[in-house]
Design a protein around this motif. Structure first.
Motif, PDB file in Angstrom:
ATOM      1  N   VAL A 119     -30.822  21.992 -56.425  1.00 39.09           N
ATOM      2  CA  VAL A 119     -29.575  22.086 -55.652  1.00 39.09           C
ATOM      3  C   VAL A 119     -28.605  21.088 -56.262  1.00 39.09           C
ATOM      4  CG1 VAL A 119     -28.501  21.906 -53.380  1.00 39.09           C
ATOM      5  CG2 VAL A 119     -30.876  22.701 -53.582  1.00 39.09           C
ATOM      6  N   THR A 120     -27.550  21.577 -56.867  1.00 43.63           N
ATOM      7  CA  THR A 120     -26.654  20.715 -57.625  1.00 43.63           C
ATOM      8  C   THR A 120     -25.206  20.878 -57.172  1.00 43.63           C
ATOM      9  OG1 THR A 120     -25.836  20.168 -59.852  1.00 43.63           O
ATOM     10  CG2 THR A 120     -26.505  22.446 -59.474  1.00 43.63           C
ATOM     11  N   LEU A 131     -35.071  27.782 -59.935  1.00 42.12           N
ATOM     12  CA  LEU A 131     -33.904  28.451 -59.363  1.00 42.12           C
ATOM     13  C   LEU A 131     -32.842  27.382 -59.131  1.00 42.12           C
ATOM     14  CD1 LEU A 131     -32.596  31.017 -57.935  1.00 42.12           C
ATOM     15  CD2 LEU A 131     -33.505  30.033 -55.809  1.00 42.12           C
ATOM     16  N   VAL A 132     -31.591  27.693 -59.479  1.00 43.77           N
ATOM     17  CA  VAL A 132     -30.482  26.765 -59.276  1.00 43.77           C
ATOM     18  C   VAL A 132     -29.598  27.272 -58.143  1.00 43.77           C
ATOM     19  CG1 VAL A 132     -28.346  25.835 -60.294  1.00 43.77           C
ATOM     20  CG2 VAL A 132     -30.458  25.926 -61.655  1.00 43.77           C
ATOM     21  N   VAL A 133     -29.182  26.359 -57.260  1.00 48.49           N
ATOM     22  CA  VAL A 133     -28.185  26.651 -56.233  1.00 48.49           C
ATOM     23  C   VAL A 133     -26.992  25.736 -56.501  1.00 48.49           C
ATOM     24  CG1 VAL A 133     -27.652  26.770 -53.783  1.00 48.49           C
ATOM     25  CG2 VAL A 133     -29.989  27.242 -54.577  1.00 48.49           C
ATOM     26  N   ALA A 134     -25.794  26.308 -56.664  1.00 52.39           N
ATOM     27  CA  ALA A 134     -24.617  25.533 -57.058  1.00 52.39           C
ATOM     28  C   ALA A 134     -23.361  26.131 -56.438  1.00 52.39           C
ATOM     29  CB  ALA A 134     -24.487  25.511 -58.584  1.00 52.39           C
ATOM     30  N   PRO A 135     -22.286  25.339 -56.343  1.00 52.70           N
ATOM     31  CA  PRO A 135     -21.023  25.880 -55.819  1.00 52.70           C
ATOM     32  C   PRO A 135     -20.447  26.967 -56.730  1.00 52.70           C
ATOM     33  CG  PRO A 135     -21.000  23.487 -55.763  1.00 52.70           C
ATOM     34  CD  PRO A 135     -22.197  23.886 -56.573  1.00 52.70           C
ATOM     35  N   LEU A 136     -19.775  27.918 -56.114  1.00 51.37           N
ATOM     36  CA  LEU A 136     -19.060  28.949 -56.855  1.00 51.37           C
ATOM     37  C   LEU A 136     -17.888  28.313 -57.572  1.00 51.37           C
ATOM     38  CD1 LEU A 136     -18.973  32.086 -57.237  1.00 51.37           C
ATOM     39  CD2 LEU A 136     -17.378  32.129 -55.323  1.00 51.37           C
ATOM     40  N   GLY A 137     -17.677  28.691 -58.834  1.00 46.19           N
ATOM     41  CA  GLY A 137     -16.602  28.106 -59.622  1.00 46.19           C
ATOM     42  C   GLY A 137     -15.228  28.585 -59.208  1.00 46.19           C
ATOM     43  N   ALA A 170     -31.969  31.061 -50.197  1.00 43.95           N
ATOM     44  CA  ALA A 170     -32.519  30.819 -51.531  1.00 43.95           C
ATOM     45  C   ALA A 170     -33.856  30.079 -51.445  1.00 43.95           C
ATOM     46  CB  ALA A 170     -31.521  30.025 -52.363  1.00 43.95           C
ATOM     47  N   LEU A 171     -33.929  29.071 -50.576  1.00 45.13           N
ATOM     48  CA  LEU A 171     -35.189  28.342 -50.411  1.00 45.13           C
ATOM     49  C   LEU A 171     -36.274  29.238 -49.834  1.00 45.13           C
ATOM     50  CD1 LEU A 171     -33.423  25.830 -51.025  1.00 45.13           C
ATOM     51  CD2 LEU A 171     -34.715  24.637 -49.242  1.00 45.13           C
ATOM     52  N   ASP A 172     -35.916  30.064 -48.847  1.00 41.67           N
ATOM     53  CA  ASP A 172     -36.910  30.958 -48.255  1.00 41.67           C
ATOM     54  C   ASP A 172     -37.389  31.998 -49.264  1.00 41.67           C
ATOM     55  OD1 ASP A 172     -36.815  29.657 -45.818  1.00 41.67           O
ATOM     56  OD2 ASP A 172     -35.267  30.974 -44.995  1.00 41.67           O
ATOM     57  N   LEU A 185     -23.312  19.802 -50.826  1.00 44.75           N
ATOM     58  CA  LEU A 185     -24.357  20.826 -50.903  1.00 44.75           C
ATOM     59  C   LEU A 185     -25.742  20.182 -50.898  1.00 44.75           C
ATOM     60  CD1 LEU A 185     -24.956  23.842 -51.187  1.00 44.75           C
ATOM     61  CD2 LEU A 185     -24.826  23.557 -53.683  1.00 44.75           C
ATOM     62  N   GLY A 186     -25.870  19.045 -51.581  1.00 42.17           N
ATOM     63  CA  GLY A 186     -27.155  18.356 -51.621  1.00 42.17           C
ATOM     64  C   GLY A 186     -27.624  17.879 -50.258  1.00 42.17           C
ATOM     65  N   ALA A 187     -26.675  17.450 -49.414  1.00 40.42           N
ATOM     66  CA  ALA A 187     -27.058  17.027 -48.061  1.00 40.42           C
ATOM     67  C   ALA A 187     -27.623  18.198 -47.279  1.00 40.42           C
ATOM     68  CB  ALA A 187     -25.841  16.442 -47.346  1.00 40.42           C
ATOM     69  N   ARG A 188     -27.019  19.370 -47.453  1.00 39.05           N
ATOM     70  CA  ARG A 188     -27.559  20.553 -46.780  1.00 39.05           C
ATOM     71  C   ARG A 188     -28.916  20.935 -47.367  1.00 39.05           C
ATOM     72  NH1 ARG A 188     -22.077  22.934 -47.824  1.00 39.05           N
ATOM     73  NH2 ARG A 188     -20.745  21.944 -46.280  1.00 39.05           N
ATOM     74  N   GLY A 189     -29.060  20.738 -48.669  1.00 37.87           N
ATOM     75  CA  GLY A 189     -30.349  21.001 -49.295  1.00 37.87           C
ATOM     76  C   GLY A 189     -31.433  20.094 -48.763  1.00 37.87           C
ATOM     77  N   MET A 190     -31.086  18.835 -48.510  1.00 34.07           N
ATOM     78  CA  MET A 190     -32.044  17.893 -47.935  1.00 34.07           C
ATOM     79  C   MET A 190     -32.490  18.352 -46.554  1.00 34.07           C
ATOM     80  SD  MET A 190     -33.582  14.910 -48.455  1.00 34.07           S
ATOM     81  CE  MET A 190     -35.013  15.571 -47.608  1.00 34.07           C
ATOM     82  N   THR A 191     -31.531  18.766 -45.739  1.00 37.60           N
ATOM     83  CA  THR A 191     -31.850  19.226 -44.385  1.00 37.60           C
ATOM     84  C   THR A 191     -32.725  20.477 -44.423  1.00 37.60           C
ATOM     85  OG1 THR A 191     -29.781  18.325 -43.516  1.00 37.60           O
ATOM     86  CG2 THR A 191     -30.858  20.037 -42.212  1.00 37.60           C
ATOM     87  N   ALA A 192     -32.357  21.423 -45.291  1.00 35.14           N
ATOM     88  CA  ALA A 192     -33.117  22.673 -45.381  1.00 35.14           C
ATOM     89  C   ALA A 192     -34.540  22.417 -45.870  1.00 35.14           C
ATOM     90  CB  ALA A 192     -32.396  23.647 -46.306  1.00 35.14           C
ATOM     91  N   ALA A 193     -34.693  21.521 -46.856  1.00 33.48           N
ATOM     92  CA  ALA A 193     -36.028  21.210 -47.365  1.00 33.48           C
ATOM     93  C   ALA A 193     -36.875  20.519 -46.300  1.00 33.48           C
ATOM     94  CB  ALA A 193     -35.916  20.341 -48.604  1.00 33.48           C
TER      95      ALA A 193
END
Length: 375
Positions: free
Chosen positions: A6-7, A36-42, A83-85, A100-108
Motif C-alpha cells: 500500500v503506497t 499486489l500494489v494499491v496506490a492513488p489514481l494518477g 484488494a486485501l480481501d 492511504l497507508g493509514a487506511r491500509g493499517m486499519t484494514a490489515a
C-alpha cells in the motif's frame, strides 16, 4: 508469500516513494512471491487497475495535494479493503504511510495481517509547507500508524532518531538500494558534458524535486563561481520561481532511466541542497556514477557520504559553505577523481537485490513473531 504493498505514490509518479515501491514489487516478483500494489489514481485518470509494472496494481480515487498538485491524496473508498480481501496477503507493506497507508493499517489490523511500515518522508515538514498544518499534528498521525505496525523500517540513522524521539516502537534500519549497473561511471559522455558546460571548466548538477523543502536556491552562490556551469534536473512547484531566481542555471526538466544516468555520470560535481531528506537516493545514484558529491550534513546523506573520503558534507542551509566546497573541488581534479572513485566503491554493492533480500528477512521476522504470539 503473498504481499500487498500500500503506497502513497507509484509510477508513473517520479519520486522516492514511487521508485522504492516499484523496486520492492520487482524484487518480490523476482523471488517468486505474489505481490499486489494499491496506490492513488494518477492525475491523468488512468489506468485504474491492471499492470503498471511487475505486478497487478489497484488504483484508488485521489485528489491533488493543495500547493503541490503532483502529489495525490487518496480518497476514502472500498477498493483497498476489497484488494486485501481478494489477495489474502500474508504481510501488508505500507510505503511512507500517511493517508492511504493509514487506511491500509486499519484494514490489515481488522484482518489480523502483520504489517511492515516503511518510513520514507518527513511528512511533518510536508504538512507545514503544503497544508499549513502543524508538524505536531502530522507526527501524531505518523506515530499512530507506525506504532500499530509490527515493524517500522527507517532508511537512515537520522530517521531512526526522529522516529524514536516521537515514540515509535519496533524500529529497524533499512536503507535503499541502487541500480549500480545503470548508474555507472561508464555512462559518462564527454560530448554531452561539453555541450552542457558551454565552455566552462566545471559542470555542477543537482537532481531532484523542485520544491520548497529542497532549498535549491542555495545553488546561487556556487553557480556564480568563475568557470562553473550549473544544471538542474527535475521538476516541481518551485520551478518557475527558481528559474527567475537562478538566471545563470540551466534547467533541464525531468529526466529518467538511462538518460538520467548518462546526465549524472557526465557531471563533474553533484550537489544536493535539501536538509530534510530521510535518505536521498539522488546522492547514492551520483556516487554510483562515480561523481564527487557535496551534500548537507543532515538527514540521510551522512549515512552515505564519509566527509573527505567519499564526498564532502557541509552545514545544512549554508550556501556559502556549499560554494566553498564546490570551489575546492573545482581547483583539484585529483580530489574529484579520488572522491568519485571512493563513492562508487562505497555504494556499488548496495543493490536492490541485496536490500530486497533484507526486506524479505523483515517480513519473515514479523511472521515468526506473530506465529509465536498465537501459539
Amino acid at each position: 508469500m503473498r504481499v500487498v504493498i500500500v503506497t502513497e505514490s507509484f509510477p508513473p509518479d517520479v519520486n522516492g516513494v514511487a521508485h522504492c515501491a516499484l523496486e520492492t514489487a520487482r524484487h518480490l516478483v523476482r523471488r517468486g512471491h505474489d505481490a499486489l500494489v494499491v496506490a492513488p489514481l494518477g492525475a491523468d485518470g488512468g489506468p485504474d487497475g491492471g499492470r503498471a509494472g511487475p505486478c497487478p496494481v489497484v488504483r484508488v480515487p485521489s485528489v491533488p495535494l493543495p500547493g503541490y498538485p503532483q502529489v495525490r491524496l487518496a480518497l476514502p473508498g472500498r477498493r483497498l479493503a476489497a484488494a486485501l480481501d481478494g489477495h489474502r496477503p500474508d504481510v501488508v507493506h505500507l510505503a511512507s504511510p500517511f493517508v492511504l497507508g493509514a487506511r491500509g493499517m486499519t484494514a490489515a489490523a481488522r484482518r489480523r495481517v502483520p504489517v511492515v511500515a516503511v518510513y520514507q518522508t518527513d511528512l511533518g515538514r510536508y504538512a507545514r509547507a503544503y497544508l499549513g498544518a502543524g508538524g505536531g499534528t502530522a507526527w501524531r498521525r505518523i506515530r499512530a500508524v507506525h506504532a500499530a505496525a509490527d515493524r517500522t523500517l527507517a532508511p537512515s540513522r537520522s530517521a531512526l532518531r526522529d522516529l524514536a524521539a516521537h515514540g515509535v516502537p519496533r524500529l529497524r534500519l533499512w536503507p535503499r538500494g541502487v541500480d549500480s549497473v545503470r548508474f555507472h561511471p561508464a555512462r559518462r559522455d564527454e560530448v554531452l558534458r561539453s555541450s552542457l558546460a558551454a565552455g566552462r571548466e566545471l559542470l555542477v548538477g543537482y537532481v531532484g524535486r523542485l520544491a520548497p523543502d529542497k532549498d535549491v536556491r542555495l545553488l546561487a552562490a556556487a553557480s556564480r563561481l568563475p568557470g562553473v556551469r550549473t544544471v538542474v534536473i527535475g521538476d516541481g512547484p518551485s520551478a518557475p520561481g527558481l528559474r527567475a531566481a537562478l538566471p545563470g542555471v540551466r534547467f533541464l526538466g525531468r529526466r529518467t532511466g538511462d538518460e538520467l544516468a548518462r546526465l549524472v555520470a557526465s557531471l563533474d560535481v553533484f550537489v544536493h541542497t535539501g536538509r530534510y531528506d530521510t535518505f536521498c537516493q539522488a546522492v547514492q545514484e551520483a556516487m554510483a556514477g562515480g561523481v564527487p558529491v557535496v551534500a548537507p550534513a543532515a538527514g540521510g546523506p551522512p549515512d552515505l557520504v564519509a566527509h573527505g573520503r567519499t564526498g564532502l558534507l557541509v552545514p545544512p542551509g549554508d550556501g556559502a559553505a556549499l560554494r566553498d566546497a564546490v570551489g575546492l573541488l573545482a581547483g583539484d581534479r585529483a580530489l574529484r577523481a579520488r572522491l568519485g572513485a571512493a563513492g562508487r566503491t562505497a555504494v556499488e554493492h548496495r543493490t536492490w537485490e541485496v536490500v530486497g533480500d533484507e526486506l524479505l528477512g523483515h517480513y519473515e521476522d514479523v511472521l515468526t513473531d506473530r506465529t509465536a504470539v498465537a501459539a
